[in-house]
Design an enzyme around this catalytic site. Structure first.
Site, PDB file in Angstrom:
ATOM      1  N   TYR A 148       0.834  -1.212   0.000  1.00 16.54           N
ATOM      2  CA  TYR A 148       0.000   0.000   0.000  1.00 16.54           C
ATOM      3  C   TYR A 148       0.861   1.251   0.000  1.00 16.54           C
ATOM      4  O   TYR A 148       0.690   2.140  -0.835  1.00 16.54           O
ATOM      5  CB  TYR A 148      -0.912  -0.034   1.228  1.00 16.54           C
ATOM      6  CG  TYR A 148      -1.838   1.166   1.339  1.00 16.54           C
ATOM      7  CD1 TYR A 148      -2.843   1.385   0.416  1.00 16.54           C
ATOM      8  CD2 TYR A 148      -1.701   2.071   2.404  1.00 16.54           C
ATOM      9  CE1 TYR A 148      -3.695   2.478   0.525  1.00 16.54           C
ATOM     10  CE2 TYR A 148      -2.552   3.160   2.521  1.00 16.54           C
ATOM     11  CZ  TYR A 148      -3.548   3.361   1.578  1.00 16.54           C
ATOM     12  OH  TYR A 148      -4.386   4.445   1.693  1.00 16.54           O
TER      13      TYR A 148
HETATM   14  N1  LIG Z   1      -9.743   5.136   5.047  1.00 18.13           N
HETATM   15  C1  LIG Z   1      -8.536   5.576   5.334  1.00 18.13           C
HETATM   16  O1  LIG Z   1      -8.088   5.510   6.492  1.00 18.13           O
HETATM   17  C2  LIG Z   1      -7.674   6.170   4.242  1.00 18.13           C
HETATM   18  C3  LIG Z   1      -6.514   6.852   4.629  1.00 18.13           C
HETATM   19  C4  LIG Z   1      -5.704   7.397   3.652  1.00 18.13           C
HETATM   20  C5  LIG Z   1      -6.032   7.292   2.320  1.00 18.13           C
HETATM   21  N2  LIG Z   1      -7.161   6.620   1.962  1.00 18.13           N
HETATM   22  C6  LIG Z   1      -7.451   6.515   0.522  1.00 18.13           C
HETATM   23  O2  LIG Z   1      -8.753   6.976   0.262  1.00 18.13           O
HETATM   24  C7  LIG Z   1      -9.238   6.358  -0.926  1.00 18.13           C
HETATM   25  C8  LIG Z   1     -10.635   5.835  -0.665  1.00 18.13           C
HETATM   26  O3  LIG Z   1     -10.562   4.828   0.320  1.00 18.13           O
HETATM   27  P1  LIG Z   1     -11.698   4.585   1.413  1.00 18.13           P
HETATM   28  O4  LIG Z   1     -11.040   4.605   2.724  1.00 18.13           O
HETATM   29  O5  LIG Z   1     -12.858   5.434   1.158  1.00 18.13           O
HETATM   30  O6  LIG Z   1     -12.004   3.040   1.120  1.00 18.13           O
HETATM   31  P2  LIG Z   1     -13.300   2.271   0.634  1.00 18.13           P
HETATM   32  O7  LIG Z   1     -14.481   2.640   1.427  1.00 18.13           O
HETATM   33  O8  LIG Z   1     -12.872   0.844   0.587  1.00 18.13           O
HETATM   34  O9  LIG Z   1     -13.509   2.816  -0.846  1.00 18.13           O
HETATM   35  C9  LIG Z   1     -12.653   2.460  -1.894  1.00 18.13           C
HETATM   36  C10 LIG Z   1     -13.347   2.801  -3.188  1.00 18.13           C
HETATM   37  O10 LIG Z   1     -12.455   2.488  -4.278  1.00 18.13           O
HETATM   38  C11 LIG Z   1     -13.179   1.696  -5.209  1.00 18.13           C
HETATM   39  N3  LIG Z   1     -12.327   0.847  -6.011  1.00 18.13           N
HETATM   40  C12 LIG Z   1     -11.501  -0.149  -5.627  1.00 18.13           C
HETATM   41  N4  LIG Z   1     -10.943  -0.722  -6.698  1.00 18.13           N
HETATM   42  C13 LIG Z   1     -11.428  -0.079  -7.785  1.00 18.13           C
HETATM   43  C14 LIG Z   1     -11.237  -0.211  -9.181  1.00 18.13           C
HETATM   44  N5  LIG Z   1     -10.446  -1.149  -9.712  1.00 18.13           N
HETATM   45  N6  LIG Z   1     -11.906   0.647 -10.017  1.00 18.13           N
HETATM   46  C15 LIG Z   1     -12.740   1.593  -9.499  1.00 18.13           C
HETATM   47  N7  LIG Z   1     -12.985   1.744  -8.205  1.00 18.13           N
HETATM   48  C16 LIG Z   1     -12.320   0.912  -7.359  1.00 18.13           C
HETATM   49  C17 LIG Z   1     -14.123   0.877  -4.350  1.00 18.13           C
HETATM   50  O11 LIG Z   1     -15.148   0.332  -5.161  1.00 18.13           O
HETATM   51  P3  LIG Z   1     -15.855  -1.078  -4.766  1.00 18.13           P
HETATM   52  O12 LIG Z   1     -16.845  -0.756  -3.677  1.00 18.13           O
HETATM   53  O13 LIG Z   1     -16.482  -1.502  -6.057  1.00 18.13           O
HETATM   54  O14 LIG Z   1     -14.771  -2.008  -4.317  1.00 18.13           O
HETATM   55  C18 LIG Z   1     -14.621   1.954  -3.403  1.00 18.13           C
HETATM   56  O15 LIG Z   1     -15.597   2.745  -4.023  1.00 18.13           O
HETATM   57  C19 LIG Z   1      -8.227   5.293  -1.292  1.00 18.13           C
HETATM   58  O16 LIG Z   1      -7.386   5.764  -2.323  1.00 18.13           O
HETATM   59  C20 LIG Z   1      -7.430   5.104  -0.010  1.00 18.13           C
HETATM   60  O17 LIG Z   1      -6.124   4.651  -0.250  1.00 18.13           O
HETATM   61  C21 LIG Z   1      -7.990   6.058   2.889  1.00 18.13           C
END
Ligand SMILES: NC(=O)c1ccc[n+]([C@@H]2O[C@H](COP(=O)([O-])OP(=O)(O)OC[C@H]3O[C@@H](n4cnc5c(N)ncnc54)[C@H](OP(=O)(O)O)[C@@H]3O)[C@@H](O)[C@H]2O)c1
Length: 279
Positions: A148
């Site tokens: 990651y």
């Molecule tokens: N949560 C945290 O603590 C955190 C911290 C730092 C950065 N981030 C970043 O924030 C972003 C969003 O994450 P989140 O925390 O909101 O997680 P999340 O709830 O798991 O959401 C991830 C999203 O990405 C989509 N996705 C995954 N693979 C994909 C693909 N091949 N094509 C299109 N969409 C895809 C998922 O769709 P599906 O539902 O279809 O799988 C979902 O809509 C990510 O880039 C993550 O690295 C998160």
């Protein structure tokens, strides 16, 4: 800025940070093209005022082309992309399969390249903005989060280069660095915990992974905090290059400035404690 004229594409709009950005920016009056992979998610997004759901898998060129054709035919223009879709693969690097590492980069880096490149002509026309959802894992690499964090470090490098390449073209590239945000990404991580049964790193990887997931679920910020910062990045005439949104600002600032050998010493102490504890 007249918000109601501005169209924005958000990837991964059906969940977590992407969903919070979609809902918040739509309420503020932006028109959102909201990318999701599953039909039921697209339909749910279509129910939200100012939102049009589009099928987008960032690893699938055909869905990206169809989404681009749709947006272009709308003649709405495009003011910004929020490159949010992402996955988090964790585990000991010496046990991670090449396929898992490729998958991690395919979504978190190459996927962003596919989207940004496809929609770039529209952003060039609008003198628009590219918002990259990176992470504090884009400047600090924790042990057992290698896949990651290396994908987010790569995204930081990609974004710095792109921002500088676009300086003369009035397209801004802005990096968002969230720390722990309460989303389903942490539930997905839980599935990985038991994966490294035969590994020499099993004990440390499990304990550190479990600790991070625990914190991610219980000591984390609401995704609406990220949405608010994305609004700032969209609206500010002269936005910052990076916005950090973390629950523990002081710790993250320290991680940015402490010498890495010093950080290694602290981490080593923790690892020794785990490795040689009785359970
Ligand atoms: N949560 C945290 O603590 C955190 C911290 C730092 C950065 N981030 C970043 O924030 C972003 C969003 O994450 P989140 O925390 O909101 O997680 P999340 O709830 O798991 O959401 C991830 C999203 O990405 C989509 N996705 C995954 N693979 C994909 C693909 N091949 N094509 C299109 N969409 C895809 C998922 O769709 P599906 O539902 O279809 O799988 C979902 O809509 C990510 O880039 C993550 O690295 C998160």
């Amino acid at each position: 800025m007249v918000i109601s004229d501005k169209h924005i594409l958000i990837t991964g709009a059906n969940s977590g940070i992407g969903k919070a950005c979609t809902e918040y920016l739509a309420v503020k009056g932006f028109k959102i093209y909201a990318g999701a992979r599953r039909q039921e998610d697209i339909e749910a997004l279509n129910e939200i005022k100012n939102v049009i759901g589009l099928k987008i898998d960032v690893t699938n060129n055909q869905t990206i082309k169809e989404a681009f054709d749709y947006v272009k035919n709308e003649n709405s223009g495009l003011f910004a992309i929020v490159n949010n879709a992402g996955i988090a693969i964790a585990g000991p690097l010496m046990d991670i399969s090449t396929d898992d590492l490729i998958n991690q980069f395919d979504v978190n880096l190459i996927g962003i390249h596919r989207i940004t490149k496809a929609f770039f002509p529209l952003l060039l026309d609008s003198k628009g903005r590219i918002i990259m959802v990176s992470s504090n894992s884009g400047f600090f690499s924790a042990p057992f989060f290698g896949p990651y964090s290396s994908s987010k470090f790569a995204l930081e490098g990609y974004s710095d280069a792109l921002r500088r390449e676009l300086l003369l073209y009035n397209v801004k590239v802005i990096i968002i660095q969230p720390g722990r945000i309460k989303t389903s990404i942490w539930d997905k991580g839980e599935e990985l915990l038991g994966k490294y049964e035969g590994s020499i790193f099993k004990k440390e990887a499990y304990k550190i992974g479990k600790y991070a997931i625990e914190k991610g679920k219980n000591n984390s910020l609401n995704p609406s905090k990220v949405a608010k910062v994305v609004l700032t990045a969209l609206k500010k005439k002269d936005p910052k290059n990076r916005y950090m949104i973390v629950p523990d600002k002081f710790r993250n600032k320290l991680l940015k400035i402490l010498p890495s050998r010093r950080i290694d010493k602290i981490i080593k102490k923790e690892l020794v404690k785990i490795k040689f504890s009785p359970d």
